[in-house]
Write a protein that holds these residues in place. Structure first.
Motif, PDB file in Angstrom:
ATOM      1  N   SER A   1     -12.664 -49.787  -7.540  1.00  0.00           N
ATOM      2  CA  SER A   1     -11.940 -51.056  -6.970  1.00  0.00           C
ATOM      3  C   SER A   1     -12.844 -52.290  -6.770  1.00  0.00           C
ATOM      4  CB  SER A   1     -10.978 -50.892  -6.041  1.00  0.00           C
ATOM      5  OG  SER A   1     -11.398 -50.455  -4.766  1.00  0.00           O
ATOM      6  N   VAL A   2     -12.207 -53.408  -6.854  1.00  0.00           N
ATOM      7  CA  VAL A   2     -13.068 -54.661  -6.376  1.00  0.00           C
ATOM      8  C   VAL A   2     -11.984 -55.200  -5.277  1.00  0.00           C
ATOM      9  CG1 VAL A   2     -14.146 -56.817  -6.962  1.00  0.00           C
ATOM     10  CG2 VAL A   2     -14.581 -54.798  -8.386  1.00  0.00           C
ATOM     11  N   ASN A   3     -12.317 -55.668  -3.898  1.00  0.00           N
ATOM     12  CA  ASN A   3     -11.652 -56.070  -2.926  1.00  0.00           C
ATOM     13  C   ASN A   3     -12.157 -57.304  -2.470  1.00  0.00           C
ATOM     14  OD1 ASN A   3      -9.755 -53.698  -3.628  1.00  0.00           O
ATOM     15  ND2 ASN A   3     -11.385 -52.855  -2.502  1.00  0.00           N
TER      16      ASN A   3
ATOM     17  N   SER B   1     -18.659 -68.843  -0.376  1.00  0.00           N
ATOM     18  CA  SER B   1     -19.008 -67.645  -0.395  1.00  0.00           C
ATOM     19  C   SER B   1     -17.858 -66.547   0.321  1.00  0.00           C
ATOM     20  CB  SER B   1     -20.167 -67.333   0.377  1.00  0.00           C
ATOM     21  OG  SER B   1     -20.769 -66.049   0.070  1.00  0.00           O
ATOM     22  N   GLN B   2     -17.316 -65.660  -0.362  1.00  0.00           N
ATOM     23  CA  GLN B   2     -16.608 -64.564  -0.207  1.00  0.00           C
ATOM     24  C   GLN B   2     -17.262 -63.291   0.244  1.00  0.00           C
ATOM     25  OE1 GLN B   2     -13.143 -64.275  -2.604  1.00  0.00           O
ATOM     26  NE2 GLN B   2     -13.142 -66.447  -3.204  1.00  0.00           N
ATOM     27  N   ILE B   3     -16.452 -62.395   0.850  1.00  0.00           N
ATOM     28  CA  ILE B   3     -17.103 -61.079   1.353  1.00  0.00           C
ATOM     29  C   ILE B   3     -16.604 -60.117   0.133  1.00  0.00           C
ATOM     30  CG2 ILE B   3     -17.544 -59.241   2.768  1.00  0.00           C
ATOM     31  CD1 ILE B   3     -19.101 -61.557   3.432  1.00  0.00           C
ATOM     32  N   ALA B   4     -17.095 -59.475  -0.703  1.00  0.00           N
ATOM     33  CA  ALA B   4     -16.468 -58.607  -1.845  1.00  0.00           C
ATOM     34  C   ALA B   4     -16.912 -57.234  -1.199  1.00  0.00           C
ATOM     35  CB  ALA B   4     -16.851 -58.954  -2.956  1.00  0.00           C
ATOM     36  N   GLU B   5     -15.933 -56.294  -1.634  1.00  0.00           N
ATOM     37  CA  GLU B   5     -16.239 -54.885  -1.351  1.00  0.00           C
ATOM     38  C   GLU B   5     -16.138 -54.146  -2.763  1.00  0.00           C
ATOM     39  OE1 GLU B   5     -14.467 -51.323   1.385  1.00  0.00           O
ATOM     40  OE2 GLU B   5     -12.691 -52.156   0.206  1.00  0.00           O
TER      41      GLU B   5
ATOM     42  N   VAL C   1     -19.688 -50.808  -1.566  1.00  0.00           N
ATOM     43  CA  VAL C   1     -20.894 -51.850  -1.533  1.00  0.00           C
ATOM     44  C   VAL C   1     -20.065 -53.260  -1.189  1.00  0.00           C
ATOM     45  CG1 VAL C   1     -22.542 -53.259  -2.872  1.00  0.00           C
ATOM     46  CG2 VAL C   1     -21.995 -50.680  -3.286  1.00  0.00           C
ATOM     47  N   VAL C   2     -20.657 -53.472   0.217  1.00  0.00           N
ATOM     48  CA  VAL C   2     -19.905 -55.037   0.660  1.00  0.00           C
ATOM     49  C   VAL C   2     -20.970 -56.015   0.905  1.00  0.00           C
ATOM     50  CG1 VAL C   2     -18.563 -55.692   2.675  1.00  0.00           C
ATOM     51  CG2 VAL C   2     -18.263 -53.284   1.851  1.00  0.00           C
ATOM     52  N   GLY C   3     -20.713 -57.241   0.670  1.00  0.00           N
ATOM     53  CA  GLY C   3     -21.612 -58.194   0.859  1.00  0.00           C
ATOM     54  C   GLY C   3     -21.069 -59.735   0.193  1.00  0.00           C
ATOM     55  N   SER C   4     -21.874 -60.629   0.734  1.00  0.00           N
ATOM     56  CA  SER C   4     -21.376 -61.829   0.340  1.00  0.00           C
ATOM     57  C   SER C   4     -21.663 -62.278  -1.261  1.00  0.00           C
ATOM     58  CB  SER C   4     -22.250 -62.863   0.924  1.00  0.00           C
ATOM     59  OG  SER C   4     -22.043 -64.201   0.742  1.00  0.00           O
ATOM     60  N   VAL C   5     -20.631 -62.587  -1.785  1.00  0.00           N
ATOM     61  CA  VAL C   5     -20.555 -63.180  -3.192  1.00  0.00           C
ATOM     62  C   VAL C   5     -20.384 -64.593  -3.366  1.00  0.00           C
ATOM     63  CG1 VAL C   5     -19.409 -62.749  -5.560  1.00  0.00           C
ATOM     64  CG2 VAL C   5     -19.720 -60.761  -3.869  1.00  0.00           C
ATOM     65  N   PRO C   6     -21.375 -65.417  -3.518  1.00  0.00           N
ATOM     66  CA  PRO C   6     -21.062 -66.791  -3.488  1.00  0.00           C
ATOM     67  C   PRO C   6     -20.499 -67.504  -4.824  1.00  0.00           C
ATOM     68  CG  PRO C   6     -23.348 -65.967  -4.179  1.00  0.00           C
ATOM     69  CD  PRO C   6     -22.783 -64.858  -3.732  1.00  0.00           C
ATOM     70  N   ASP C   7     -20.606 -66.841  -6.052  1.00  0.00           N
ATOM     71  CA  ASP C   7     -19.937 -67.172  -7.034  1.00  0.00           C
ATOM     72  C   ASP C   7     -19.253 -65.867  -7.799  1.00  0.00           C
ATOM     73  OD1 ASP C   7     -22.334 -66.439  -8.365  1.00  0.00           O
ATOM     74  OD2 ASP C   7     -23.025 -68.384  -7.956  1.00  0.00           O
ATOM     75  N   GLN C   8     -18.627 -66.305  -9.112  1.00  0.00           N
ATOM     76  CA  GLN C   8     -18.177 -65.102  -9.835  1.00  0.00           C
ATOM     77  C   GLN C   8     -19.410 -64.630 -10.646  1.00  0.00           C
ATOM     78  OE1 GLN C   8     -15.195 -66.566 -12.759  1.00  0.00           O
ATOM     79  NE2 GLN C   8     -14.477 -64.565 -13.136  1.00  0.00           N
ATOM     80  N   PRO C   9     -20.497 -65.470 -11.222  1.00  0.00           N
ATOM     81  CA  PRO C   9     -21.501 -64.749 -11.829  1.00  0.00           C
ATOM     82  C   PRO C   9     -22.260 -63.874 -10.950  1.00  0.00           C
ATOM     83  CG  PRO C   9     -21.452 -67.232 -12.422  1.00  0.00           C
ATOM     84  CD  PRO C   9     -20.303 -67.081 -11.191  1.00  0.00           C
ATOM     85  N   ARG C  10     -22.297 -64.063  -9.730  1.00  0.00           N
ATOM     86  CA  ARG C  10     -22.908 -62.915  -8.900  1.00  0.00           C
ATOM     87  C   ARG C  10     -22.145 -61.774  -8.827  1.00  0.00           C
ATOM     88  NH1 ARG C  10     -27.048 -62.307  -4.420  1.00  0.00           N
ATOM     89  NH2 ARG C  10     -26.152 -60.189  -3.723  1.00  0.00           N
ATOM     90  N   LEU C  11     -20.695 -61.890  -8.837  1.00  0.00           N
ATOM     91  CA  LEU C  11     -20.074 -60.579  -8.788  1.00  0.00           C
ATOM     92  C   LEU C  11     -19.945 -59.916 -10.118  1.00  0.00           C
ATOM     93  CD1 LEU C  11     -17.877 -58.738  -7.422  1.00  0.00           C
ATOM     94  CD2 LEU C  11     -16.157 -60.362  -8.244  1.00  0.00           C
ATOM     95  N   LEU C  12     -19.743 -60.689 -11.166  1.00  0.00           N
ATOM     96  CA  LEU C  12     -19.877 -60.179 -12.596  1.00  0.00           C
ATOM     97  C   LEU C  12     -21.189 -59.710 -13.005  1.00  0.00           C
ATOM     98  CD1 LEU C  12     -18.111 -63.062 -14.554  1.00  0.00           C
ATOM     99  CD2 LEU C  12     -17.028 -60.683 -13.753  1.00  0.00           C
ATOM    100  N   GLY C  13     -22.492 -60.062 -12.363  1.00  0.00           N
ATOM    101  CA  GLY C  13     -23.672 -59.613 -12.696  1.00  0.00           C
ATOM    102  C   GLY C  13     -23.654 -57.981 -11.750  1.00  0.00           C
ATOM    103  N   LEU C  14     -23.285 -58.349 -10.772  1.00  0.00           N
ATOM    104  CA  LEU C  14     -23.279 -56.979  -9.847  1.00  0.00           C
ATOM    105  C   LEU C  14     -22.382 -55.717 -10.749  1.00  0.00           C
ATOM    106  CD1 LEU C  14     -23.920 -55.085  -7.482  1.00  0.00           C
ATOM    107  CD2 LEU C  14     -21.554 -56.082  -6.325  1.00  0.00           C
TER     108      LEU C  14
END
Length: 114
Positions: free
Chosen positions: A88-90, A28-32, A62-75
């Motif tokens: 931006s996405v960081n 899991s990564q933290i994405a902003e 909006v900052v939070g844990s993103v366990p995988d690419q589908p979750r990020l793409l879904g957001l």
């Protein structure tokens, strides 16, 4: 006017996509995700698991844990569906997100004591 239940369901559906065959789980990564403008209380509530702060610059983080690419793409797809402009996405270090100012600090700069 969209009911908050419908909004919650749409965000949950978009952000919690199951793994597809052949995908590999990554740590899991933290994405902003930085978007333009303010979010409604209903939308913030629908973003369960994410910290949402709005700065004096008019940008919302909006900052939070993103366990995988589908979750990020879904957001990101949910923001697109709602016509929310993504600036931006960081990916950030988890210790960096803990040192961010609280949402109240940004509001205090915009609204001096009354």
């Amino acid at each position: 006017m969209m009911a908050s239940y419908g909004l919650q369901t749409n965000i949950e559906r978009r952000c919690r996509l199951p793994f597809r065959h052949g995908e590999v789980a990554v740590p899991s990564q933290i994405a902003e995700v930085v978007v333009r403008g303010r979010m409604s209380p209903e939308l913030i509530a629908a973003l369960d698991g994410f910290e949402v702060t709005t700065g004096a610059d008019g940008l919302t983080r909006v900052v939070g844990s993103v366990p995988d690419q589908p979750r990020l793409l879904g957001l990101l797809a949910a923001f697109d569906d709602l016509h929310i402009e993504v600036v931006s996405v960081n990916f950030v270090d988890s210790t960096a997100s803990a040192s961010r100012p609280s949402p109240d600090a940004g509001d205090a700069r915009r609204h001096p004591e009354q």
